[in-house]
Design a protein around this motif. Structure first.
Motif, PDB file in Angstrom:
ATOM      1  N   LYS D  12      16.809  -8.103  -3.215  1.00 12.59           N
ATOM      2  CA  LYS D  12      17.766  -9.132  -2.831  1.00 12.59           C
ATOM      3  C   LYS D  12      17.009 -10.240  -2.137  1.00 12.59           C
ATOM      4  O   LYS D  12      16.062  -9.992  -1.405  1.00 12.59           O
ATOM      5  CB  LYS D  12      18.773  -8.558  -1.834  1.00 12.59           C
ATOM      6  CG  LYS D  12      20.070  -8.146  -2.461  1.00 12.59           C
ATOM      7  CD  LYS D  12      20.889  -7.407  -1.434  1.00 12.59           C
ATOM      8  CE  LYS D  12      20.697  -5.935  -1.480  1.00 12.59           C
ATOM      9  NZ  LYS D  12      20.274  -5.341  -0.248  1.00 12.59           N
ATOM     10  N   SER D  13      17.421 -11.445  -2.355  1.00 13.73           N
ATOM     11  CA  SER D  13      16.779 -12.502  -1.595  1.00 13.73           C
ATOM     12  C   SER D  13      17.437 -12.522  -0.228  1.00 13.73           C
ATOM     13  O   SER D  13      18.535 -12.009  -0.031  1.00 13.73           O
ATOM     14  CB  SER D  13      16.971 -13.847  -2.281  1.00 13.73           C
ATOM     15  OG  SER D  13      18.239 -14.353  -1.971  1.00 13.73           O
ATOM     16  N   GLN D  14      16.755 -13.135   0.728  1.00 13.83           N
ATOM     17  CA  GLN D  14      17.279 -13.154   2.081  1.00 13.83           C
ATOM     18  C   GLN D  14      18.592 -13.886   2.185  1.00 13.83           C
ATOM     19  O   GLN D  14      19.517 -13.450   2.847  1.00 13.83           O
ATOM     20  CB  GLN D  14      16.255 -13.838   2.973  1.00 13.83           C
ATOM     21  CG  GLN D  14      15.351 -12.840   3.622  1.00 13.83           C
ATOM     22  CD  GLN D  14      15.135 -13.223   5.055  1.00 13.83           C
ATOM     23  OE1 GLN D  14      14.882 -14.369   5.344  1.00 13.83           O
ATOM     24  NE2 GLN D  14      15.259 -12.287   5.955  1.00 13.83           N
ATOM     25  N   GLU D  17      21.344 -11.864   0.958  1.00 14.30           N
ATOM     26  CA  GLU D  17      21.605 -10.805   1.929  1.00 14.30           C
ATOM     27  C   GLU D  17      22.481 -11.338   3.073  1.00 14.30           C
ATOM     28  O   GLU D  17      23.476 -10.739   3.453  1.00 14.30           O
ATOM     29  CB  GLU D  17      20.249 -10.306   2.460  1.00 14.30           C
ATOM     30  CG  GLU D  17      20.331  -9.350   3.630  1.00 14.30           C
ATOM     31  CD  GLU D  17      20.728  -7.947   3.202  1.00 14.30           C
ATOM     32  OE1 GLU D  17      20.585  -7.644   2.005  1.00 14.30           O
ATOM     33  OE2 GLU D  17      21.189  -7.187   4.067  1.00 14.30           O
TER      34      GLU D  17
END
Ligand SMILES: Nc1ncnc2c1ncn2[C@@H]1O[C@H](COP(=O)(O)OP(=O)(O)OP(=O)(O)O)[C@@H](O)[C@H]1O
Ligand SMILES: Nc1ncnc2c1ncn2[C@@H]1O[C@H](COP(=O)(O)OP(=O)(O)OP(=O)(O)O)[C@@H](O)[C@H]1O
Ligand SMILES: [Mg+2]
Ligand SMILES: [Mg+2]
Lengths: 498, 309, 316, 292, 329
Positions: D12-14, D17
């Motif tokens: 997941k990218s930040q 997230e």
């Protein structure tokens, strides 16, 4: 203790027992700065000083002038000196008697003080003739000398006290002949005055007088409604309506001597063009301005000379620029400006002038002129005004002396830039102005000349006169008080409880 | 400790000089010559010139600043150009009001904000917590004069419970203090809540629980002392800023405080008065911050150790 | 002996603190031969990390020299130093705080190469990153993962890959396994040893775990309060510890073997003395059972048996 | 060497997230929804009502009207439609809030970064100067600035921006300080990164959390500060519809025509509330400790 | 076996958040007798701390939940106690030493006050303030800290001293059971040795039972009577120290654990770490939780949970031995 008195003011009406009150609380929107008469520079300070000190003559709320510390006077033939006969038996609040020495000293002190310069411009020197006679020599014949002597700045102070405490210390040790003495000044909150039982006209009916500083109008009105204040001056039109609906309160109004006008800078493009000025003037719907700026509480102004100004024609007869937006558009075209091509900067200050400016902005938009309304601080406004940086500005002019001379000088080229901030310069006008000033013995001729000057003004349109605001008071209905167009009229000695 | 206090007090000097310089230059940037302001619109030209000369306005900026500082160092802060009275006379007349307002508002803010914040943290996500948070955000978003005027109309006019103005009676202080305190209470509530939430996750809180301590002891004895540090910083800053005067509230309630005096002075370009007001406020602010730091040391032995070394 | 790859000469680092000068590293002389591992052991706070940082010039030394191939790198200017950075690398103790949480795994590994402008070509760089991940045993599918999504073991591998990316000759391993679990610790130690074998890396291995250091080092230096008190080849040190502190240290290690159970172990008494403005003489004297008056004066590190140096009055 | 075999981790990218966590936060979502409406209103103000004929056109005959079918929010003292002005005011007020916040965040971001990163004398000098400004009450500073530079939207902006810089700088500095101790900063230095790269790529992105929260809350606060300045006559120039100046223009009519102040007041509160909710949600979403 | 002080049966604990459920403890059973020391060993995240917190019912609010099982202390069910009853037990009957001494003490209270608090909270006999004060001094001296230092704050102590204060605090009320959660992980070897020696002595003196949590096998070998080895929330091997450290058949994980430790006494070129990593506790594998890393993994291990095989009190949970057993029978 003031606490007890505080309680007694909680009831708006006289107490149930039928005893009449003898104290009075007046609301002031801004605090007086200081109470040395000769250093006065603001209205509310004058208001207080005129109750602690006496001038030589007093102006009544009706505008009439009656003798005060001067019982009588005599004007010299050539009009360059006035002899004043001082009332005898008057005592300062420290018990010493008033003499010609004090009067001459006071007038000379005022003349020497920068703050009072505007009220002593024509004074040369006051000379003691005998114990109760003073001769005031003038630099030139001045028709306005009596009105000037009613002003707070020309009140009489005791010479010995000033000399004792020192020039600058008198402000902290005031001691006038007036009906009230200052007993307490809570900075920022209130000033409490007490009756001078030995007042030369007899002890005043109101024994304790409090000026309370209430900056926010809403707060002042609430204080009036809840009875903690008895008198509020110069309230808004909507508040006035509210007060009139309140059975416990009374309301009175009159037209003030102030005139609000738009000044055009005649020395700066684009308003150096007479056509443009005239066009802008013709586009102003003064009734709408009055509605927006003061909620309708004002009278359309033809010029800076309200009714009752000596030397001026009745206001209804004064020449004025007509409201004609269509003609205004034509004038603009003539001057070379199509719709939307002209932008004018209009300087105002927070308050009524800003509102007026906002309305003018809309009205001028109707003739295709864009207006930028700049709200300036007083200091910035004055600075830019005197330096000729402004294009147009809205200011209020108080007809202090209620004499035409002071008003006409505002367009005289010799008073540029301070008094005449329009930078309007017309030799013809200047010549007429000089001529009217010496018509002491021919009032009719003077009116004629002044009407002529007004016509010139209408032609050149250096300014647009907007309105005279209403001067009003709201008060406890049991209080006897008269509304006055000037501060000098609010002489508490004349007030009493029913 | 004494050494630390002295060091901090000595550090006050450059800060005050800096503040003086900033204000002095800003005041000099403000257009307008004091003479026209003192004398009024209708005063003649010569009078203005003369007065400006007297006030030293014709000297170069740096000279004037140096003169000011020199006089100030000799205890002479000058006279107000507006009232011609020594500047501190008027300030001191108004300071009690300001202090009552500030102290009252801070006390109320702390008394409201901190316990509610703790309650919110302890009962995180409960209805009470949500209610607290929303009310707090609401209060911190209400413009001050709105709150002030509304409370006057309600409590002074409609209910006639409290006076609308004046600084004579204790009851007159209630409305302004409440008006001033509510946003502060809101901020303290949110801060207390988030600090407490952080602290009750700490290991030593678990240690206390493992000893068999009740929630009351855990919260009041163990958590709160540790949460106090950020709370007193913010409360101190808030108190400091209140001491600087709260122009709006003072004006709405006609409270003679220092804030409105400063505004009046700025408006009339009364440089000595402005300087004295701001310098005094800045000094008070710095002293409060020093007090806060000392309070820190009192509450946290680790910080105490740093000072006593 | 040939010129050591890394050598410190009278290296000192004092920190200014409120209460005085903190002697973090005080006159340390060490050398590491290329392809070998020098282990540094000692109590917490004895200056191990500071020493590592000094060698890499991450801290400025108070005095002394750090020689790389015989040249004092402390005199290098910024540009020269940047060149040097490719030769000398570091693996940190804490795999949690040593990785930028806002960068993906491949970004972290590529960063040193990007900073040093080693690859102009993006795909080449990416290829190199993949290679490195492979070397340290990270699945390529993790290249876009963020450090917080990974566990300590994988994170430490990222740190190793980052250190390897610029092809260094020398790596300071600052407690690279202290934060890890035994099983992961073993994985990492194996990896480091494999790399040494494959590409001839030289390590300065800092730890306070004696079993680990014995396993990985050729030579071990024992530090106490900023000073090196004993230095010997690894086996020699364990078989024949001389300094009382070393002895105490060895005795304190709990051994997972029931044979030693119940044996009364001699624990060191007393607390660590302050490293701030220490008195001259042996710094262990206050806790040492054998301390004598002689310990109060300067004690030098002397070679007792070949390759075994010790600074203790018992052996002078 | 052991190769990876386990493959249970989701990628997941930040941002994704953070968004995912935000979405769970009802309060933050309510805040976002309110803000979205306000933003839409601001963007489409020109579609909702006409500037020339509704927002600034005066009609003295219609002044001080209560809300009606024709004028939803009533009219003001110049007979202008309050609804149209509130709608257009969203543009101005948000612009002031956002521009001032961005301005102060950029400047104090720079100052704070320099202070936090270099420390020592630079830090001491800058922070002492900030202390000086902090010791001067905000309103006075703003007032003095507007009084000296003259009133205009730009100067109002400068005033509120400058007033916010000192406290902001403190916040940035302290969050930078909490980052520079981390070993990854040292790691970046160890691989030869310059100060600039370290600050931009390593320090700032990690110090962003508290800064973002301050920024979201800052917008609301700036709008309030601007409203406070309007009270002392330092607002935008007429006829610009800005919420704060509408509020203070209407204050003398509060007893007679409360609608003039009511609606801009509500607009300010809603904006501030929504940003606060959002800021709180963002803080929680950004804080790994609050993961539970 | 003697009468058991603490009995844990089939304990299951989960951490539930909106997003995921962590199965931290998955049906473990063990017991501790009077004056016995049980070592709980396992990798990071195996569920050791969770087990300890469950016994004291100190799991984080809302998130941590005991889903099944029983915990009996002196024959009483701890899970059925009210919060107030639980508070009486905490500190007085069961005390705990937490993992990190640096953060376990309240920084703003003196150490003396913190020890005193534990005493005050359980002062049933109504001892006077002076008596309690004396007890505080006694406790400090017991852990070799001069009594005069009771007025000091935690920051004035070194890590080892802080840990000793924590121990003093835990032992102040003479608890029947002491739970020590990795009491030395944060400390230096030399300090670690001191602290362990001290705990051992005190345990003897005060006749306390102990649950010692650690992942350091060395520590276990030196101090424990019984050992439970945890992996992914399960006890995969359980027995006396002799069982675990002796030359018996072991669970493959235990074998791997021993292989991972560099041995000071033996020279090895390579360590033999367990391949792979701990499984994700939110998504545990089917069957034997260790199977993805097990060198002896068979089909069966991937699908069915292995049975617990007992041999003279030595329990192993593994298919490998189940088969042996079958074969043997
Ligand atoms: N920047 C600094 N300023 C002041 N003192 C410092 C600084 N860095 C380290 N020290 C001090 O220097 C000494 C040595 O620290 P160092 O980090 O090198 O120890 P270490 O042996 O690596 O310890 P550990 O095993 O805990 O990592 C310690 O007393 C420490 O407090
Ligand atoms: N508050 C929590 N919320 C969610 N999961 C948690 C929480 N506390 C622990 N866990 C998870 O539960 C599992 C068991 O954790 P626990 O702390 O009991 O392990 P441990 O064996 O004590 O490990 P360590 O050796 O690191 O202390 C781990 O996967 C951990 O991530
Ligand atoms: Mg270290
Ligand atoms: Mg644990």
């Amino acid at each position: 203790g003031c606490g007890g008195q505080q309680d007694s003011t909680d009831d708006a009406a006289p107490s149930e027992t039928g005893e009449t009150r003898d104290d009075l609380v007046i609301a002031l929107a801004t605090e007086p700065t200081q109470l040395d008469p000769h250093y006065l520079s603001d209205t509310n300070s004058s208001l207080v000083v005129l109750n602690t000190h006496d001038p030589l003559f007093r102006r009544l709320p009706s505008g009439e002038i009656e003798p005060a510390l001067a019982e009588d006077y005599e004007l010299s033939e050539d009009g360059t000196s006035i002899t004043l006969y001082i009332r005898q038996g008057v005592k300062f609040q420290d018990g010493t008697e008033l003499t010609a020495e004090d009067v001459a000293f006071s007038l000379n002190r005022a003349t020497a003080t920068a703050q009072s310069e505007a009220y002593t411009e024509s004074f040369k020197e006051a000379v003691v003739v005998d114990d109760y006679t003073v001769r005031l020599d003038l630099l030139y014949p001045d028709v306005a000398v009596l009105p000037l002597l009613t002003q707070g700045n020309n009140c009489i102070v005791p010479k010995h006290v000033v000399e004792e405490v020192g020039e600058t210390e008198y402000a902290g040790n005031i001691c006038g002949t007036g009906p009230y003495k200052l007993v307490e000044w809570q900075k920022g909150a209130k000033l409490v005055l007490e009756a001078n039982e030995d007042y030369w006209q007899g002890a005043p009916a109101i024994k304790r007088l409090e000026y309370r500083i209430l900056a926010e109008t809403t707060t002042a009105i609430v204080a009036l409604e809840t009875g903690s204040v008895d008198l509020v001056m110069n309230i808004g039109a909507l508040d006035a309506q509210l007060v009139q609906e309140n059975p416990d309160l009374a309301y009175a109004e009159t037209t003030s001597t102030t005139t609000y006008y738009v000044g055009f800078n005649c020395a700066k493009a684009p308003l150096d063009n007479k056509l443009v000025r005239k066009a802008l003037a013709m586009a102003v719907d003064k009734d709408a301005v009055i509605l927006g700026a003061v909620d309708g509480a004002g009278v359309v102004a033809a010029n800076v000379m309200p009714d009752g100004t000596t030397g001026a024609p009745a206001e209804a007869d004064q020449p004025t620029i007509p409201y004609d937006p269509e003609a205004a558009v034509k004038l603009l075209e003539e001057a070379g400006y199509g719709p939307g091509e002209l932008t004018v900067h209009l300087a105002v200050r927070e308050g009524a002038t800003k509102k007026a400016g906002t309305i003018l902005q809309d009205q001028w938009k109707a003739i295709g002129v864009n207006t930028v309304v700049d709200t300036l601080e007083r200091s910035a406004m004055l600075n830019d005004m005197y330096n000729g940086n402004l294009e147009a500005y809205i200011v209020g002019d108080v007809a202090l002396t209620m004499d035409a001379s002071m008003q006409t000088s505002t367009l005289d080229s010799s008073t540029i830039p301070y008094t005449n901030s329009t930078f309007y310069s017309n030799p013809e006008y200047d010549a007429l102005n000089d001529e009217q000033a010496v018509q002491m013995n021919d009032p009719e001729r003077r009116v004629e000349i002044i009407t002529q000057m007004m016509e010139i003004e209408v032609e050149d349109a250096p300014r647009v006169h907007l309105y005279h605001p209403v001067s009003n008071i709201a008060y406890n209905k049991n209080l006897n008080v008269e509304v006055s167009p000037t501060v000098e009229g609010y002489f508490t000695y004349g007030m009493s409880w029913n | 400790m004494a050494k630390y206090v002295i060091k901090r007090l000595v550090l006050l000097i450059p800060v005050m000089l800096g503040v003086a310089f900033i204000i002095f230059s800003i005041m000099n940037f403000i257009p307008g010559d004091p003479a026209s302001l003192i004398l009024g619109e209708s005063a003649p030209a010569e009078a203005r010139e003369q007065l400006n000369e007297e006030l030293g306005m014709n000297d170069p900026f740096i000279v004037r600043f140096a003169d000011y500082i020199w006089d100030a160092l000799h205890g002479d802060f000058g006279e107000s150009w507006r009232t011609r009275e020594p500047v501190f006379e008027e300030i001191f007349a108004r300071i009690p009001t300001t202090i009552y307002l500030a102290a009252g508002a801070m006390l109320l803010a702390v008394l409201l904000g901190v316990p509610l914040g703790i309650l919110s943290a302890v009962k995180q996500y409960s209805f009470l917590d949500v209610l607290n948070s929303v009310v707090a955000m609401f209060l911190s978003a209400i413009p001050a004069f709105w709150l002030g005027l509304l409370s006057i109309l309600l409590f002074a006019l409609k209910l006639r419970l409290l006076p609308s103005d004046g600084a004579d009676t204790a009851s007159a202080f209630i409305l302004p203090i409440v008006t001033l305190a509510l946003p502060g209470a809101a901020e303290l509530l949110r801060l207390t809540r988030s600090t407490m939430l952080e602290i009750i996750r700490q290991d030593y809180i678990r240690t206390a629980r493992a000893k068999g301590a009740s929630e009351r002891i855990v919260i009041w004895r163990h958590a709160l002392r540790n949460a106090t540090l950020p709370i007193i910083t913010v409360a101190g800053m808030y108190f400091g800023s209140l001491l600087g005067g709260s122009v709006i509230t003072e004006s709405v309630f006609s409270m003679p405080g220092v804030g409105s005096l400063t505004i009046t002075a700025i408006r009339s370009k009364d440089i000595p008065q402005v300087m004295a007001c701001v310098l005094l406020m800045a000094a008070l602010f710095c002293l409060i911050m020093l007090l806060v730091d000392l309070l820190y040391a009192f509450l946290d032995p680790r910080i105490r150790a740093r000072y006593t070394k | 002996m040939s010129t050591p790859l890394i050598e410190t000469v009278h290296l000192k680092k004092y920190f200014k603190t409120n209460s005085g000068m903190l002697h973090a590293v005080d006159d340390v002389n060490l050398s590491v031969q290329a392809g070998e591992t020098l282990g540094i052991v000692g109590e917490s706070g004895c200056g191990k990390s500071t020493l590592g940082r000094l060698i890499l010039r991450l801290l400025d030394a108070t005095s002394g020299e750090v020689r790389y191939n015989g040249e004092n790198i402390l005199t290098y200017n910024k540009a020269q130093m940047r060149q040097m950075r490719k030769e000398l690398q570091i693996i940190f103790q804490d795999p949690y705080s040593s990785l930028n949480p806002r960068m993906t795994v491949s970004e972290i590994i590529a960063e040193p190469m990007r900073v040093n402008g080693m690859y102009q070509d993006k795909t080449a760089l990416q290829k190199r990153v993949s290679e490195l991940m492979d070397t340290v045993g990270l699945a390529s599918r993790l290249e876009n993962a963020y450090p917080h999504e990974l566990d300590g073991g994988r994170r430490q591998r990222i740190g190793i890959a980052r250190a390897l990316s610029v092809n260094p000759k020398f790596i300071v391993c600052d407690e690279p396994v202290s934060a890890l679990d035994v099983s992961i610790q073993a994985q990492i130690l194996n990896l480091l040893m494999d790399l040494q074998e494959e590409i001839g890396l030289t390590y300065l291995f800092i730890t306070h775990n004696l079993s680990v250091v014995k396993h990985i080092s050729n030579e071990i230096a024992v530090m106490y309060l900023g000073q090196c008190v004993e230095r010997a080849p690894s086996k020699e040190l364990f078989q024949n510890p001389m300094h009382p502190y070393t002895k105490a240290l060895l005795a304190a290690v709990p051994v997972p073997d029931l044979r030693y159970r119940g044996q009364k172990r001699e624990a060191i008494r007393g607390e660590v003395t302050s490293p701030i403005d220490p008195k001259p003489g042996c710094r262990f004297a206050d806790r040492c059972p054998h301390a004598t008056e002689a310990c109060r004066s300067q004690v030098d590190l002397v070679e007792r048996t070949p390759g075994h140096f010790v600074a203790c009055t018992l052996y002078q | 060497m052991t190769k990876e075999k386990v493959s249970s981790r989701r990628k997941k990218s930040q941002m994704a997230e953070i968004w995912r966590r935000m979405r769970k936060n009802t309060a933050a979502m309510i805040g976002l929804a309110i803000l979205a409406v306000i933003l839409l209103v601001a963007i489409f103000a020109g579609v909702i009502c006409d500037y020339d004929t509704q927002v600034i056109a005066q009609n003295m005959a219609q002044r001080l009207q209560p809300p009606s079918a024709e004028h939803w929010f009533g009219t003001d003292a110049y007979g202008r439609d309050t609804f149209a002005r509130v709608v257009y005011g969203a543009r101005i007020s948000l612009a002031i809030g956002v521009a001032a916040t961005v301005g102060s965040v950029l400047i104090s971001g720079f100052l704070g970064a320099v202070c936090g990163y270099y420390g020592g004398k630079v830090d001491a000098v800058i922070m002492r100067i900030m202390d000086m400004f902090l010791a001067i009450p905000t309103e006075l500073l703003a007032l003095a600035i507007v009084a000296s530079l003259g009133p205009s939207m730009a100067n109002l902006l400068i005033a509120v921006t400058v007033a916010r810089i000192p406290p902001f700088t403190r916040i940035v500095r302290s969050s930078i300080l909490s980052v520079i101790d981390q070993e990854y900063i040292e790691a970046a230095r160890a691989c030869g990164a310059s100060d600039f790269i370290i600050i931009v790529r390593h320090v700032l992105p990690n110090a962003l959390g508290p800064i973002i929260i301050q920024a979201t809350m800052g917008v609301g606060r700036m709008i309030l500060t601007a409203a406070g300045l309007s009270f002392i006559g330092m607002g935008v120039t007429p006829p610009t519809p800005e919420w704060g100046s509408m509020l203070s223009e209407g204050r003398e009519f509060m007893r007679y025509s409360p609608y003039i102040t009511l609606f801009p007041g509500i607009a300010i509160i809603l904006t501030s509330l929504s940003l606060n909710l959002l800021g709180d949600g963002l803080r929680d979403a950004l804080d790994p400790k609050l993961k539970d | 076996m003697s009468e058991q002080l603490l009995e844990v049966r089939d304990l299951r604990v989960v951490y539930e958040s909106d997003e995921e459920t962590v199965h931290a403890v998955n049906g473990i059973s063990f017991s501790i007798g009077k004056q016995e020391t049980l070592g709980l060993v396992g990798e990071t995240g195996a569920g050791k701390t969770t087990t300890a917190l469950s016994i004291l019912r100190l799991l984080p609010d809302r998130i941590g939940k005991i889903t099944s099982g029983s915990i009996t202390y002196r024959g009483e069910d701890l899970l059925a106690k009210t919060p107030a009853q639980m508070r009486k037990i905490r500190g007085e009957s069961i005390a705990m030493i937490f993992q990190d001494p640096m953060t376990s003490l309240n920084p703003v209270l003196t150490v003396g006050d913190q020890i005193l608090e534990a005493l005050e909270l359980h002062n049933d006999e109504g001892k006077s303030k002076e008596e309690l004060d004396r007890r505080v001094e006694e406790m400090l001296e017991l852990v070799s800290i001069p009594a005069v230092r009771k007025k000091d704050y935690p920051h004035q102590f070194s890590g080892g001293m802080k840990q000793r204060v924590v121990i003093a605090m835990a032992l102040a009320c003479n608890p029947g059971l002491l739970i020590a959660d990795e009491p030395t992980t944060a400390l230096d070897v030399t300090i670690q040795a001191q602290v362990l020696a001290m705990i051992g002595e005190l345990k003897e003196k005060l006749e306390t039972s102990m649950l010692l949590i650690t992942h350091d096998l060395g520590v276990v070998a030196q101090t424990c009577d019984k050992v439970a080895i945890m992996y992914a929330g399960e006890i995969i091997e359980y027995g006396s120290v002799e069982d675990i450290f002796g030359d018996r058949p072991h669970h493959p994980y235990t074998v791997g654990l021993f292989g991972s430790i560099p041995d000071l006494t033996v020279d090895t070129d390579r360590l033999k770490p367990i391949a792979g990593l701990m499984p994700d506790p939110t998504d545990l594998p089917e069957g034997c939780k260790f199977h993805p890393r097990c060198p002896h993994c068979q089909e069966q291990c991937k699908t069915t949970r292995p049975p617990v095989i007992e041999k003279d009190g030595h329990l192993i949970q593994c298919h490998l031995f189940a088969k042996e057993e079958e074969a043997g029978v």
